[in-house]
Motif scaffolding. Structure first.
Motif, PDB file in Angstrom:
ATOM      1  N   GLU A  62      50.058  29.845  53.672  1.00  0.00           N
ATOM      2  CA  GLU A  62      49.993  31.195  53.101  1.00  0.00           C
ATOM      3  C   GLU A  62      50.105  31.165  51.580  1.00  0.00           C
ATOM      4  N   SER A  63      50.982  30.323  51.045  1.00  0.00           N
ATOM      5  CA  SER A  63      51.069  30.208  49.586  1.00  0.00           C
ATOM      6  C   SER A  63      49.775  29.651  49.008  1.00  0.00           C
ATOM      7  N   ALA A  64      49.189  28.681  49.719  1.00  0.00           N
ATOM      8  CA  ALA A  64      47.913  28.118  49.264  1.00  0.00           C
ATOM      9  C   ALA A  64      46.822  29.175  49.282  1.00  0.00           C
ATOM     10  N   GLN A  65      46.827  30.022  50.296  1.00  0.00           N
ATOM     11  CA  GLN A  65      45.836  31.101  50.357  1.00  0.00           C
ATOM     12  C   GLN A  65      46.015  32.071  49.198  1.00  0.00           C
ATOM     13  N   ALA A  66      47.254  32.450  48.924  1.00  0.00           N
ATOM     14  CA  ALA A  66      47.514  33.394  47.838  1.00  0.00           C
ATOM     15  C   ALA A  66      47.049  32.823  46.504  1.00  0.00           C
ATOM     16  N   ASN A  67      47.324  31.543  46.267  1.00  0.00           N
ATOM     17  CA  ASN A  67      46.904  30.905  45.030  1.00  0.00           C
ATOM     18  C   ASN A  67      45.380  30.872  44.908  1.00  0.00           C
ATOM     19  N   THR A  68      44.723  30.618  46.036  1.00  0.00           N
ATOM     20  CA  THR A  68      43.257  30.572  46.042  1.00  0.00           C
ATOM     21  C   THR A  68      42.670  31.958  45.785  1.00  0.00           C
ATOM     22  N   TYR A  69      43.259  32.985  46.391  1.00  0.00           N
ATOM     23  CA  TYR A  69      42.792  34.353  46.150  1.00  0.00           C
ATOM     24  C   TYR A  69      42.891  34.697  44.666  1.00  0.00           C
ATOM     25  N   ASP A  70      43.950  34.230  44.008  1.00  0.00           N
ATOM     26  CA  ASP A  70      44.122  34.468  42.578  1.00  0.00           C
ATOM     27  C   ASP A  70      42.975  33.859  41.791  1.00  0.00           C
ATOM     28  N   SER A  71      42.627  32.604  42.120  1.00  0.00           N
ATOM     29  CA  SER A  71      41.532  31.938  41.413  1.00  0.00           C
ATOM     30  C   SER A  71      40.202  32.641  41.649  1.00  0.00           C
ATOM     31  N   ILE A  72      39.981  33.067  42.891  1.00  0.00           N
ATOM     32  CA  ILE A  72      38.748  33.788  43.206  1.00  0.00           C
ATOM     33  C   ILE A  72      38.695  35.100  42.425  1.00  0.00           C
ATOM     34  N   ALA A  73      39.821  35.803  42.382  1.00  0.00           N
ATOM     35  CA  ALA A  73      39.874  37.076  41.657  1.00  0.00           C
ATOM     36  C   ALA A  73      39.535  36.889  40.187  1.00  0.00           C
ATOM     37  N   LEU A  74      40.076  35.835  39.584  1.00  0.00           N
ATOM     38  CA  LEU A  74      39.823  35.594  38.163  1.00  0.00           C
ATOM     39  C   LEU A  74      38.359  35.285  37.896  1.00  0.00           C
ATOM     40  N   ALA A  75      37.757  34.481  38.763  1.00  0.00           N
ATOM     41  CA  ALA A  75      36.338  34.163  38.581  1.00  0.00           C
ATOM     42  C   ALA A  75      35.482  35.409  38.754  1.00  0.00           C
ATOM     43  N   LEU A  76      35.808  36.241  39.727  1.00  0.00           N
ATOM     44  CA  LEU A  76      35.077  37.494  39.934  1.00  0.00           C
ATOM     45  C   LEU A  76      35.282  38.438  38.757  1.00  0.00           C
ATOM     46  N   ASP A  77      36.508  38.501  38.254  1.00  0.00           N
ATOM     47  CA  ASP A  77      36.827  39.356  37.108  1.00  0.00           C
ATOM     48  C   ASP A  77      36.021  38.923  35.894  1.00  0.00           C
ATOM     49  N   ASN A  78      35.999  37.625  35.631  1.00  0.00           N
ATOM     50  CA  ASN A  78      35.263  37.112  34.476  1.00  0.00           C
ATOM     51  C   ASN A  78      33.765  37.321  34.592  1.00  0.00           C
ATOM     52  N   SER A  79      33.266  37.424  35.818  1.00  0.00           N
ATOM     53  CA  SER A  79      31.828  37.660  36.010  1.00  0.00           C
ATOM     54  C   SER A  79      31.528  39.133  36.273  1.00  0.00           C
ATOM     55  N   ASP A  80      32.529  39.998  36.003  1.00  0.00           N
ATOM     56  CA  ASP A  80      32.379  41.454  36.091  1.00  0.00           C
ATOM     57  C   ASP A  80      32.031  41.945  37.498  1.00  0.00           C
ATOM     58  N   GLN A  81      32.461  41.226  38.509  1.00  0.00           N
ATOM     59  CA  GLN A  81      32.380  41.710  39.896  1.00  0.00           C
ATOM     60  C   GLN A  81      33.724  42.372  40.208  1.00  0.00           C
ATOM     61  N   LEU A  82      33.903  43.546  39.626  1.00  0.00           N
ATOM     62  CA  LEU A  82      35.237  44.111  39.499  1.00  0.00           C
ATOM     63  C   LEU A  82      35.808  44.615  40.821  1.00  0.00           C
ATOM     64  N   GLU A  83      34.986  45.190  41.664  1.00  0.00           N
ATOM     65  CA  GLU A  83      35.491  45.693  42.948  1.00  0.00           C
ATOM     66  C   GLU A  83      36.000  44.547  43.811  1.00  0.00           C
ATOM     67  N   SER A  84      35.226  43.474  43.889  1.00  0.00           N
ATOM     68  CA  SER A  84      35.646  42.304  44.663  1.00  0.00           C
ATOM     69  C   SER A  84      36.855  41.641  44.028  1.00  0.00           C
ATOM     70  N   ALA A  85      36.876  41.602  42.698  1.00  0.00           N
ATOM     71  CA  ALA A  85      38.023  41.011  42.007  1.00  0.00           C
ATOM     72  C   ALA A  85      39.298  41.767  42.341  1.00  0.00           C
ATOM     73  N   SER A  86      39.223  43.096  42.322  1.00  0.00           N
ATOM     74  CA  SER A  86      40.391  43.914  42.635  1.00  0.00           C
ATOM     75  C   SER A  86      40.895  43.641  44.054  1.00  0.00           C
ATOM     76  N   GLU A  87      39.967  43.463  44.972  1.00  0.00           N
ATOM     77  CA  GLU A  87      40.339  43.176  46.359  1.00  0.00           C
ATOM     78  C   GLU A  87      41.100  41.856  46.459  1.00  0.00           C
ATOM     79  N   TYR A  88      40.632  40.842  45.760  1.00  0.00           N
ATOM     80  CA  TYR A  88      41.291  39.538  45.837  1.00  0.00           C
ATOM     81  C   TYR A  88      42.618  39.533  45.080  1.00  0.00           C
ATOM     82  N   TYR A  89      42.710  40.249  43.957  1.00  0.00           N
ATOM     83  CA  TYR A  89      44.013  40.382  43.291  1.00  0.00           C
ATOM     84  C   TYR A  89      45.025  40.995  44.260  1.00  0.00           C
ATOM     85  N   GLN A  90      44.586  42.051  44.957  1.00  0.00           N
ATOM     86  CA  GLN A  90      45.489  42.733  45.875  1.00  0.00           C
ATOM     87  C   GLN A  90      45.895  41.817  47.026  1.00  0.00           C
ATOM     88  N   ARG A  91      44.949  41.043  47.551  1.00  0.00           N
ATOM     89  CA  ARG A  91      45.271  40.098  48.620  1.00  0.00           C
ATOM     90  C   ARG A  91      46.326  39.100  48.167  1.00  0.00           C
TER      91      ARG A  91
END
Length: 347
Positions: free
Chosen positions: A172-201
């Motif tokens: 579960e900790s590994a999943q949370a850390n991975t979601y953070d990385s995914i959120a940041l990559a989505l945020d940097n590429s302006d996929q903001l809705e998906s980024a918000s979802e992964y930040y929340q996860r």
């Protein structure tokens, strides 16, 4: 497992680097025999000594790759990470899922260093799928092996690669850390809705685990994204979530950073009382912590006070004058006595 966030997104630095056209080094397609497919199994302690020796060998190779990536020698780092995959496959020794994930995340970081967010997401999503398989197999008390249907994530692996899951692995900790990385990559590429979802996860999972320090880190990452896009209201809301999580974790340095971010957001929203409140709290906490940013915090507060002082003095409002006295007290303003007299007249 190292976190993707170093300076907003591990490669998502304020000054963009030139995007690379280099593709991820290809991995040969696994052979059709079941022995060539990756296996996701729980390992016993019978061969623990051999497992630990191989694990140490791989750790040394991974450290070399990490050093290259951190030095922004991206081509060399990618080749080193790929070798970390090929060596166990050639020599037929199993690899712990935690080490596999670090290798894949390292490859993702290499793409992020080039601001190749699509390439980074390819590796991060592979990690996400692998961890989902681990969680699913544990929940159903089953083993995922090469004899079963091949999961998507196995295609990132060379033939003959075997993945083992330590019984102590914190999926579960590994999943949370991975979601953070995914959120940041989505945020940097302006996929903001998906980024918000992964930040929340990520934040929700860390909160469920009681890891409020890491939850505060997630909100920090999202707060910086809002600041980068000058979305001040969203920045303030998320910085407040960061402050609450940091308070639960008793992580004073993160709490201090949340005050700074809240003050910055409120200043841009022109909410002057709230801005002064958070800027003042930042100064007081920075003094308590002997934070190296204290001098800058004090200077910012003084400059803002100098700009707003005339209107505050002339307002004739008791609450505004109380705020003026409080801020002037904190920065040791030479006209403090005058403001106290003014406040007494208004009471």
């Amino acid at each position: 497992m190292k976190s993707f966030w170093q300076l907003f997104g591990r490669g998502g630095k304020q000054e963009p680097k030139a995007a690379s056209q280099a593709a991820t080094p290809p991995i040969p397609e696994p052979e059709p025999q079941s022995a060539s497919r990756p296996k996701l199994i729980e390992y016993s302690e019978a061969n623990l000594a051999e497992m630990n020796a191989n694990r140490e060998r791989l750790r040394i190779l991974m450290n070399e790759a990490d050093l290259l990536e951190r030095a922004c020698q991206v081509d060399e780092a990618m080749a080193a990470y790929m070798e970390c995959l090929l060596v166990p496959a050639r020599e037929r020794f199993p690899v712990g899922v935690d080490q596999l994930i670090d290798i894949w995340m390292g490859l993702g970081f290499c793409h992020a260093d080039r601001r190749d967010w699509t390439g980074a997401l390819g590796w991060y999503h592979g990690v996400e799928q692998c961890l989902a398989s681990v969680a699913e197999s544990r929940a159903s008390d089953q083993q995922l092996s090469g004899s079963q249907a091949k999961p998507e994530w196995h295609e990132h692996l060379p033939p003959g690669f075997v993945v083992v899951v330590p019984r102590t692995f914190d999926v579960e900790s590994a999943q949370a850390n991975t979601y953070d990385s995914i959120a940041l990559a989505l945020d940097n590429s302006d996929q903001l809705e998906s980024a918000s979802e992964y930040y929340q996860r990520a934040a929700s999972l860390y909160a469920q685990l009681g890891n409020f320090a890491r939850e505060s880190d997630i909100w920090l990452h999202q707060t910086h994204g809002f600041g980068r896009r000058q979305q001040w209201a969203q920045m303030a809301t998320t910085a407040e979530k960061m402050r609450v999580a940091a308070g639960k974790a008793q992580k004073r340095s993160a709490e201090l950073e949340s005050f700074r971010l809240l003050g910055y957001a409120m200043r841009n929203l022109q909410d002057w009382p709230a801005m002064f409140e958070f800027k003042a709290r930042a100064v007081l906490l920075a003094r308590e912590l002997k934070d190296p940013g204290l001098a800058q915090d004090e200077e910012i507060l003084r400059r803002i006070l100098d700009v707003l002082r005339p209107n505050m003095v002339q307002s004739g409002d008791r609450e505004i004058t109380e705020l003026l006295v409080r801020v002037a007290t904190i920065v040791d303003d030479p006209d403090l006595a005058q403001y106290k007299v003014l406040l007494q007249k208004l009471q």
